[in-house]
Design a protein around this motif. Structure first.
Motif, PDB file in Angstrom:
ATOM      1  N   ASP A   8       0.981  -1.310  -0.006  1.00 35.36           N
ATOM      2  CA  ASP A   8      -0.015  -0.063  -0.068  1.00 35.36           C
ATOM      3  C   ASP A   8       0.837   1.258   0.081  1.00 35.36           C
ATOM      4  O   ASP A   8       0.314   2.286  -0.280  1.00 35.36           O
ATOM      5  N   GLN A   9       2.178   0.991   0.255  1.00 38.51           N
ATOM      6  CA  GLN A   9       2.914   2.271   0.396  1.00 38.51           C
ATOM      7  C   GLN A   9       3.605   2.649  -1.046  1.00 38.51           C
ATOM      8  O   GLN A   9       4.403   3.458  -0.967  1.00 38.51           O
ATOM      9  N   PHE A  10       3.502   1.905  -1.840  1.00 41.17           N
ATOM     10  CA  PHE A  10       4.031   1.880  -3.337  1.00 41.17           C
ATOM     11  C   PHE A  10       2.920   2.505  -4.305  1.00 41.17           C
ATOM     12  O   PHE A  10       2.111   1.382  -4.747  1.00 41.17           O
ATOM     13  N   PRO A  11       2.531   3.729  -4.630  1.00 42.24           N
ATOM     14  CA  PRO A  11       1.606   4.181  -5.535  1.00 42.24           C
ATOM     15  C   PRO A  11       1.577   3.178  -6.819  1.00 42.24           C
ATOM     16  O   PRO A  11       0.515   3.280  -7.133  1.00 42.24           O
ATOM     17  N   ILE A  12       2.731   3.154  -7.349  1.00 40.90           N
ATOM     18  CA  ILE A  12       2.732   2.518  -8.698  1.00 40.90           C
ATOM     19  C   ILE A  12       1.936   1.009  -8.757  1.00 40.90           C
ATOM     20  O   ILE A  12       1.476   0.787  -9.714  1.00 40.90           O
ATOM     21  N   LEU A  13       1.877   0.488  -7.433  1.00 42.28           N
ATOM     22  CA  LEU A  13       1.575  -0.907  -7.618  1.00 42.28           C
ATOM     23  C   LEU A  13       0.130  -0.830  -7.588  1.00 42.28           C
ATOM     24  O   LEU A  13      -0.606  -2.085  -7.603  1.00 42.28           O
ATOM     25  N   GLN A  14      -0.360   0.323  -7.350  1.00 43.82           N
ATOM     26  CA  GLN A  14      -1.991   0.480  -7.078  1.00 43.82           C
ATOM     27  C   GLN A  14      -2.719   0.572  -8.592  1.00 43.82           C
ATOM     28  O   GLN A  14      -4.038   0.587  -8.547  1.00 43.82           O
ATOM     29  N   GLN A  15      -2.044   0.479  -9.749  1.00 42.27           N
ATOM     30  CA  GLN A  15      -2.761   0.681 -10.945  1.00 42.27           C
ATOM     31  C   GLN A  15      -2.742  -0.818 -11.731  1.00 42.27           C
ATOM     32  O   GLN A  15      -2.424  -1.792 -11.427  1.00 42.27           O
ATOM     33  N   GLU A  16      -3.725  -0.661 -12.893  1.00 45.03           N
ATOM     34  CA  GLU A  16      -3.824  -1.728 -13.645  1.00 45.03           C
ATOM     35  C   GLU A  16      -2.624  -1.525 -14.940  1.00 45.03           C
ATOM     36  O   GLU A  16      -2.568  -0.313 -15.354  1.00 45.03           O
ATOM     37  N   MET A  17      -2.463  -2.654 -15.622  1.00 48.66           N
ATOM     38  CA  MET A  17      -1.521  -2.636 -16.696  1.00 48.66           C
ATOM     39  C   MET A  17      -2.159  -3.438 -17.629  1.00 48.66           C
ATOM     40  O   MET A  17      -2.350  -4.755 -17.441  1.00 48.66           O
ATOM     41  N   ASN A  18      -2.508  -2.747 -18.760  1.00 47.09           N
ATOM     42  CA  ASN A  18      -3.003  -3.675 -19.827  1.00 47.09           C
ATOM     43  C   ASN A  18      -4.329  -4.511 -19.610  1.00 47.09           C
ATOM     44  O   ASN A  18      -4.633  -5.737 -19.682  1.00 47.09           O
ATOM     45  N   GLU A 351      -0.507  -9.506 -19.869  1.00 45.58           N
ATOM     46  CA  GLU A 351      -1.401 -10.121 -18.836  1.00 45.58           C
ATOM     47  C   GLU A 351      -1.059  -9.298 -17.461  1.00 45.58           C
ATOM     48  O   GLU A 351      -1.438  -9.849 -16.306  1.00 45.58           O
ATOM     49  N   GLY A 352      -0.248  -8.253 -17.823  1.00 46.43           N
ATOM     50  CA  GLY A 352      -0.039  -7.289 -16.553  1.00 46.43           C
ATOM     51  C   GLY A 352       0.990  -7.737 -15.547  1.00 46.43           C
ATOM     52  O   GLY A 352       1.159  -7.168 -14.657  1.00 46.43           O
ATOM     53  N   VAL A 353       1.919  -8.599 -16.223  1.00 42.93           N
ATOM     54  CA  VAL A 353       3.103  -9.131 -15.521  1.00 42.93           C
ATOM     55  C   VAL A 353       4.294  -8.412 -16.171  1.00 42.93           C
ATOM     56  O   VAL A 353       4.589  -8.901 -17.396  1.00 42.93           O
ATOM     57  N   ALA A 354       5.186  -7.854 -15.280  1.00 44.84           N
ATOM     58  CA  ALA A 354       6.377  -7.233 -15.864  1.00 44.84           C
ATOM     59  C   ALA A 354       7.607  -7.938 -15.322  1.00 44.84           C
ATOM     60  O   ALA A 354       7.894  -8.191 -14.402  1.00 44.84           O
ATOM     61  N   VAL A 355       8.221  -8.536 -16.395  1.00 46.92           N
ATOM     62  CA  VAL A 355       9.496  -9.234 -16.324  1.00 46.92           C
ATOM     63  C   VAL A 355      10.597  -8.508 -17.361  1.00 46.92           C
ATOM     64  O   VAL A 355      10.393  -7.788 -18.273  1.00 46.92           O
ATOM     65  N   ARG A 356      11.926  -9.203 -17.035  1.00 52.76           N
ATOM     66  CA  ARG A 356      12.967  -8.678 -17.830  1.00 52.76           C
ATOM     67  C   ARG A 356      13.359  -9.906 -19.076  1.00 52.76           C
ATOM     68  O   ARG A 356      13.315 -10.707 -18.549  1.00 52.76           O
ATOM     69  N   ALA A 357      13.629  -9.157 -20.217  1.00 57.10           N
ATOM     70  CA  ALA A 357      14.228 -10.204 -21.181  1.00 57.10           C
ATOM     71  C   ALA A 357      15.440  -9.622 -22.130  1.00 57.10           C
ATOM     72  O   ALA A 357      15.497  -8.625 -22.161  1.00 57.10           O
ATOM     73  N   GLY A 358      16.290 -10.631 -21.897  1.00 58.58           N
ATOM     74  CA  GLY A 358      17.367  -9.926 -22.855  1.00 58.58           C
ATOM     75  C   GLY A 358      18.967 -10.707 -22.155  1.00 58.58           C
ATOM     76  O   GLY A 358      18.664 -11.878 -21.669  1.00 58.58           O
ATOM     77  N   GLY A 394       0.683 -16.825 -16.535  1.00 52.81           N
ATOM     78  CA  GLY A 394       1.165 -16.110 -17.629  1.00 52.81           C
ATOM     79  C   GLY A 394       1.918 -17.027 -18.505  1.00 52.81           C
ATOM     80  O   GLY A 394       1.810 -16.949 -19.621  1.00 52.81           O
ATOM     81  N   LEU A 395       2.645 -17.664 -17.820  1.00 52.49           N
ATOM     82  CA  LEU A 395       3.680 -18.647 -18.670  1.00 52.49           C
ATOM     83  C   LEU A 395       3.039 -19.865 -19.202  1.00 52.49           C
ATOM     84  O   LEU A 395       3.149 -20.221 -20.200  1.00 52.49           O
ATOM     85  N   GLN A 396       1.909 -20.302 -18.590  1.00 52.10           N
ATOM     86  CA  GLN A 396       1.206 -21.374 -19.191  1.00 52.10           C
ATOM     87  C   GLN A 396       0.297 -20.720 -20.335  1.00 52.10           C
ATOM     88  O   GLN A 396       0.352 -21.599 -21.455  1.00 52.10           O
ATOM     89  N   LYS A 397      -0.111 -19.715 -20.292  1.00 52.79           N
ATOM     90  CA  LYS A 397      -0.877 -19.094 -21.357  1.00 52.79           C
ATOM     91  C   LYS A 397       0.229 -18.906 -22.571  1.00 52.79           C
ATOM     92  O   LYS A 397      -0.153 -19.020 -23.652  1.00 52.79           O
ATOM     93  N   THR A 398       1.529 -18.577 -22.165  1.00 53.90           N
ATOM     94  CA  THR A 398       2.510 -18.376 -23.206  1.00 53.90           C
ATOM     95  C   THR A 398       2.694 -19.740 -23.839  1.00 53.90           C
ATOM     96  O   THR A 398       2.590 -19.706 -25.277  1.00 53.90           O
ATOM     97  N   LYS A 399       3.024 -20.746 -23.129  1.00 55.17           N
ATOM     98  CA  LYS A 399       3.007 -21.956 -23.699  1.00 55.17           C
ATOM     99  C   LYS A 399       2.182 -22.504 -24.540  1.00 55.17           C
ATOM    100  O   LYS A 399       2.280 -23.122 -25.692  1.00 55.17           O
ATOM    101  N   GLU A 400       0.604 -22.163 -24.226  1.00 51.07           N
ATOM    102  CA  GLU A 400      -0.377 -22.758 -24.956  1.00 51.07           C
ATOM    103  C   GLU A 400      -0.593 -21.813 -26.134  1.00 51.07           C
ATOM    104  O   GLU A 400      -0.788 -22.396 -27.189  1.00 51.07           O
ATOM    105  N   TYR A 401      -0.098 -20.581 -26.067  1.00 49.03           N
ATOM    106  CA  TYR A 401      -0.391 -19.818 -27.186  1.00 49.03           C
ATOM    107  C   TYR A 401       0.842 -20.223 -28.524  1.00 49.03           C
ATOM    108  O   TYR A 401       0.357 -20.278 -29.580  1.00 49.03           O
ATOM    109  N   PHE A 402       2.222 -20.545 -27.947  1.00 48.82           N
ATOM    110  CA  PHE A 402       3.088 -20.598 -28.945  1.00 48.82           C
ATOM    111  C   PHE A 402       3.134 -22.092 -29.538  1.00 48.82           C
ATOM    112  O   PHE A 402       3.406 -22.466 -30.297  1.00 48.82           O
TER     113      PHE A 402
END
Length: 406
Positions: A8-18, A351-358, A394-402
């Motif tokens: 609750d002390q992190f304002p950015i975490l209170q939002q929706e993404m996609n 799916e609203g989940v932010a990870v890093r890739a590279g 989200g990873l399960q959906k990725t696997k199913e999609y691809f």
């Protein structure tokens, strides 16, 4: 430890993404900021914005007190002996470059050895490559075990009487390996070498005691530990720093200047040329207060459970490869067979989940892993098991999609 109260002390975490509640799993790249830090920055700019050290007016005195007060907070945070050993920099990269230039290039000569590891972030690799080229020193690498850890026997076997510097990451930003810095430092000192520790991924997560570690230099960044961007710390033992020359020259770091020569201020200010990172330092001090209030025992315990839970859940996904040791810091680096990490991250983002890739600024390590890139989910004190469940879904959906695509 009340995770919801922390979230609750992190304002950015209170939002929706996609269209989904945001799940932020990229804290190894940069952490989010609690409202206390945001308000502290706002307070500085609104109420006492002024340059430090130079003026005698009230605003300048207030700013100076807060700036130097932040230095004392850092000193206590890492248990340095003196505030003279705490240098504010733009971040870990600047700190390591300063050490490589000011100490490395002055102390090394042809035939000397710099020992590092294949798991280093580019920020703790390229400065030493350049130092070796400039001085004629030799760059040597500690071998890695199959699980991405370091054997102390290999440290003993690699170091020689010609070894002058051992530069090593405390926690790998890819593997999550926690290196035995205290033991490595003890071995390095027996050979007469100094140790330079990249603490960018450790300072936010575990209690740091530079006197106990006995390392000679330690570098870390504020933005990975709930503080602002553009602020970091270079710790160095006083006797070493005293004999090092500044790498930036100009205002603030000078004592006396005549037409043809100049002398420098005492530590720590001789390394802080120009207007320093005032707001950043004050914000970092607020971040340290925030983390100390929660307590690092609580943070470590929470993150250890999260990392174990993430590995347990992710190992149920067929075709998913996890890299690094079982006992790890709070991150999981992985690949999904036949799916590029960037595609994995793109589906997760939807799916609203932010990870890093590279390659995570660790290309030699990618080569050691025999991959071109990976995906990485990294956790912090504001994450919970529901975030990991969302990642796995989200990873399960990725696997199913691809799987359908191929």
């Amino acid at each position: 430890m009340d995770i919801q109260a922390i979230r609750d002390q992190f304002p950015i975490l209170q939002q929706e993404m996609n269209g989904h509640p945001l799940v932020y799993l990229d804290s190894s790249a940069t952490s989010q900021k609690p409202v206390q830090v945001i308000e502290k920055l706002d307070e500085y700019y609104r109420n006492y914005n002024s340059n430090v050290h130079r003026g005698v007016h009230t605003l300048g005195t207030h700013a100076t007190d807060e700036y130097e007060g932040a230095r004392e907070k850092v000193r206590r945070f890492i248990n340095a002996r003196s505030m003279e050993e705490v240098i504010f920099t733009r971040g870990t990269t600047t700190a390591i470059n300063t050490i490589a230039y000011s100490y490395g290039r002055e102390q090394l000569s042809e035939g000397d050895e710099i020992v590092i590891t294949p798991m280093e972030h580019h920020s703790n690799l390229i400065p030493w490559q350049q130092t070796a080229k400039a001085t004629g020193a030799t760059l040597k690498y500690l071998p890695l075990q199959e699980d991405g850890t370091i054997s102390l026997q290999d440290v003993e076997a690699t170091l020689t009487e010609r070894t002058k510097i051992v530069a090593i990451v405390h926690v790998s930003n890819v593997l999550g390996t926690v290196n035995p810095i205290k033991d490595i430092t003890e071995i390095a000192h027996r050979y007469g070498a100094v140790t330079v520790v990249d603490g960018a991924q450790s300072a936010p997560h575990i209690k740091i005691d530079v006197q106990d570690l006995d390392c000679d230099f330690y570098a870390f960044s504020g933005h990975k530990m709930c503080g602002p961007t553009g602020i970091g710390v270079m710790y160095g033992k006083r006797d070493l720093l005293k004999n090092m020359e500044p790498v930036e020259f100009g205002g603030e770091m000078i004592d006396f200047v005549n037409l043809y020569d100049a002398t420098w201020k005492d530590l720590p200010w001789k390394f802080e040329g120009g207007t320093p990172i005032i707001a950043g330092a004050i914000g970092l001090g607020a971040a340290i207060d925030f983390l100390n209030e929660i307590g690092f025992d609580e943070i470590e315990s929470h993150e250890h459970k999260l990392a174990a839970y993430a590995q347990q859940r992710m190992q149920t996904i067929d075709g998913l490869t996890i890299y690094g040791p079982d006992d790890r810091a709070a991150l999981v680096t992985f690949n999904m067979s036949d799916v590029h990490p960037h595609d994995v991250a793109t589906v997760l983002d939807a799916e609203g989940v932010a990870v890093r890739a590279g390659h995570h600024c660790a290309q030699p390590l990618m080569k050691w892993l025999e991959v071109s890139a990976t995906a990485r989910a990294s956790f912090y004190l504001y994450n919970n098991e529901n975030d990991i469940d969302r990642l796995v879904d989200g990873l399960q959906k990725t696997k199913e999609y691809f799987g359908d695509v191929f």
